[in-house]
Design a protein around this motif. Structure first.
Motif, PDB file in Angstrom:
ATOM      1  N   LEU A   1       9.804   9.530   1.966  1.00 52.80           N
ATOM      2  CA  LEU A   1       9.874   8.363   1.086  1.00 52.80           C
ATOM      3  C   LEU A   1       9.733   7.079   1.906  1.00 52.80           C
ATOM      4  O   LEU A   1      10.602   6.739   2.710  1.00 52.80           O
ATOM      5  CB  LEU A   1      11.204   8.362   0.323  1.00 52.80           C
ATOM      6  CG  LEU A   1      11.311   9.431  -0.767  1.00 52.80           C
ATOM      7  CD1 LEU A   1      12.724   9.455  -1.347  1.00 52.80           C
ATOM      8  CD2 LEU A   1      10.282   9.157  -1.876  1.00 52.80           C
ATOM      9  N   ALA A   2       8.620   6.403   1.683  1.00 49.30           N
ATOM     10  CA  ALA A   2       8.316   5.202   2.463  1.00 49.30           C
ATOM     11  C   ALA A   2       8.799   3.952   1.738  1.00 49.30           C
ATOM     12  O   ALA A   2       8.766   3.876   0.509  1.00 49.30           O
ATOM     13  CB  ALA A   2       6.818   5.114   2.686  1.00 49.30           C
ATOM     14  N   VAL A   3       9.224   2.986   2.527  1.00 49.53           N
ATOM     15  CA  VAL A   3       9.635   1.688   1.984  1.00 49.53           C
ATOM     16  C   VAL A   3       8.369   0.860   1.772  1.00 49.53           C
ATOM     17  O   VAL A   3       7.590   0.657   2.692  1.00 49.53           O
ATOM     18  CB  VAL A   3      10.577   0.972   2.987  1.00 49.53           C
ATOM     19  CG1 VAL A   3      10.987  -0.398   2.444  1.00 49.53           C
ATOM     20  CG2 VAL A   3      11.794   1.833   3.302  1.00 49.53           C
ATOM     21  N   ILE A   4       8.178   0.415   0.543  1.00 49.43           N
ATOM     22  CA  ILE A   4       7.002  -0.382   0.166  1.00 49.43           C
ATOM     23  C   ILE A   4       7.457  -1.830   0.009  1.00 49.43           C
ATOM     24  O   ILE A   4       8.641  -2.080  -0.156  1.00 49.43           O
ATOM     25  CB  ILE A   4       6.430   0.191  -1.152  1.00 49.43           C
ATOM     26  CG1 ILE A   4       5.991   1.643  -0.942  1.00 49.43           C
ATOM     27  CG2 ILE A   4       5.266  -0.617  -1.686  1.00 49.43           C
ATOM     28  CD1 ILE A   4       5.009   1.820   0.201  1.00 49.43           C
ATOM     29  N   GLY A   5       6.525  -2.749   0.035  1.00 52.27           N
ATOM     30  CA  GLY A   5       6.901  -4.164   0.134  1.00 52.27           C
ATOM     31  C   GLY A   5       7.491  -4.855  -1.071  1.00 52.27           C
ATOM     32  O   GLY A   5       7.041  -5.930  -1.469  1.00 52.27           O
ATOM     33  N   ARG A   6       8.490  -4.252  -1.691  1.00 54.66           N
ATOM     34  CA  ARG A   6       9.229  -4.932  -2.768  1.00 54.66           C
ATOM     35  C   ARG A   6      10.711  -4.630  -2.589  1.00 54.66           C
ATOM     36  O   ARG A   6      11.104  -3.459  -2.461  1.00 54.66           O
ATOM     37  CB  ARG A   6       8.819  -4.411  -4.160  1.00 54.66           C
ATOM     38  CG  ARG A   6       7.375  -4.625  -4.528  1.00 54.66           C
ATOM     39  CD  ARG A   6       7.047  -6.102  -4.789  1.00 54.66           C
ATOM     40  NE  ARG A   6       5.691  -6.217  -5.283  1.00 54.66           N
ATOM     41  CZ  ARG A   6       4.612  -6.288  -4.512  1.00 54.66           C
ATOM     42  NH1 ARG A   6       4.720  -6.269  -3.193  1.00 54.66           N
ATOM     43  NH2 ARG A   6       3.414  -6.403  -5.053  1.00 54.66           N
TER      44      ARG A   6
END
Ligand code: UTP
Length: 289
Positions: free
Chosen positions: A202-207
């Motif tokens: 699970l990757a951290v996305i820019g929000r």
């Protein structure tokens, strides 16, 4: 606190955009268009759709033209009026009225965490959104709205997560935790660009929707990966000390800061445009035959 509306969004735009040279040598990458709308305008529109009124742009030397895009262009409007293009004139005025855009300069590119910290005084003591312009998210419910809803439900900072192939985990912040429901998990592990053994896919996305406490953490944050002050490292502390939720948002995300992602976003958005979709689809199917 949990019922408060998110009124402010921080948009870090002080990076050098090296992945997109030479286009970004003189033009801020935030002004590169997807079809005919600069990427930053999609981000501000998403903020507004989540109830944001004040947009805090973290800028750098040479990037003032981003601010011009959200200002009134008197001469242009007068010209459009003279030439009878009244609808276009109104569209240009509407861009200037989307939100209250203020800027602060990050004098040196010391990292995303440092960029967010530059907004401390302008944000003050209230929760706020952080939105990265590279991530363009096409969603029925705007992604930032999905996060503010989760923040309201849980009273905890909430960050957007997306499943990525294992081979790509080294390019992202990776989060793991305890599932709360289908889309939500309480984060107990957060690692910036893990070289091996990622704790999940699970990757951290820019929000992000964050409490003001994150500023205190960032102030004490030593540099991390790449010698930069990393937002992910501060969020790992926040998760430990106050709790942090991860939300697997609904929607299609494009990495518009990368050449291939940018091309995909242009094709996808062009195919959604009533004025372009027909002829563009016909041309595409010829080209890819
Ligand atoms: P990136 O590292 O992806 O952006 O940072 P970049 O530096 O602009 O692009 P590349 O990788 O060299 O092509 C993610 C976001 O954080 C901002 C960037 O503007 C981008 O929106 N950022 C990064 C800052 O505002 N300040 C920094 O010191 C670092």
């Amino acid at each position: 606190m949990s019922s408060s509306v998110i009124r402010k969004a921080v948009i870090p735009a002080a990076g050098l955009g090296t992945r997109f040279l030479p286009a970004t040598k003189a033009v801020p990458k935030e002004l590169l268009p997807i079809v005919d709308i600069p990427t930053i305008q999609y981000i501000v529109a998403e903020a507004v759709a989540a109830g944001v009124r004040d947009v805090i742009l973290i800028c750098a030397r040479g990037k003032d033209s981003i601010v011009d895009h959200f200002d009134i262009a008197k001469e242009l409007e007068a010209h459009l009026e003279r030439t009878g293009k009244l609808e276009l004139r109104d569209q240009m005025r509407a861009i200037a009225k989307m939100a209250n855009v203020v800027t602060v300069r990050q004098q040196e590119p010391l990292g995303l965490g440092h960029a967010v910290l530059c907004a401390k005084d302008l944000v003050g003591d209230e929760p706020f959104a952080v939105m990265l312009g590279d991530d363009i998210i096409d969603a029925e419910v705007p992604a930032t709205r999905q996060l503010t809803d989760c923040y309201r439900r849980t009273g905890m900072g909430t960050i957007a997560l997306m499943e990525v192939p294992v081979a790509e985990t080294g390019s992202y912040g990776i989060a793991a935790g305890t599932p709360v429901d289908d889309r939500t998990l309480r984060i107990d592990k957060l690692v910036e660009k893990p070289r091996k053994d990622p704790p999940s896919h699970l990757a951290v996305i820019g929000r992000y929707v964050l409490p003001p406490r994150v500023f205190e953490i960032l102030e004490k944050q030593p540099p991390g990966v790449g010698g930069e002050i990393q937002l992910t490292d501060a969020l790992a502390v926040l998760a430990r000390e106050e709790g942090l939720m991860g939300y697997r948002f609904e929607g299609q995300r494009y990495d518009a800061g990368d050449r291939l992602g940018y091309l995909k976003a242009n094709v996808a958005y062009a195919l959604k445009r009533p004025d372009l979709a027909g002829p563009f689809r016909a041309w595409l199917s010829e080209v890819v035959k």
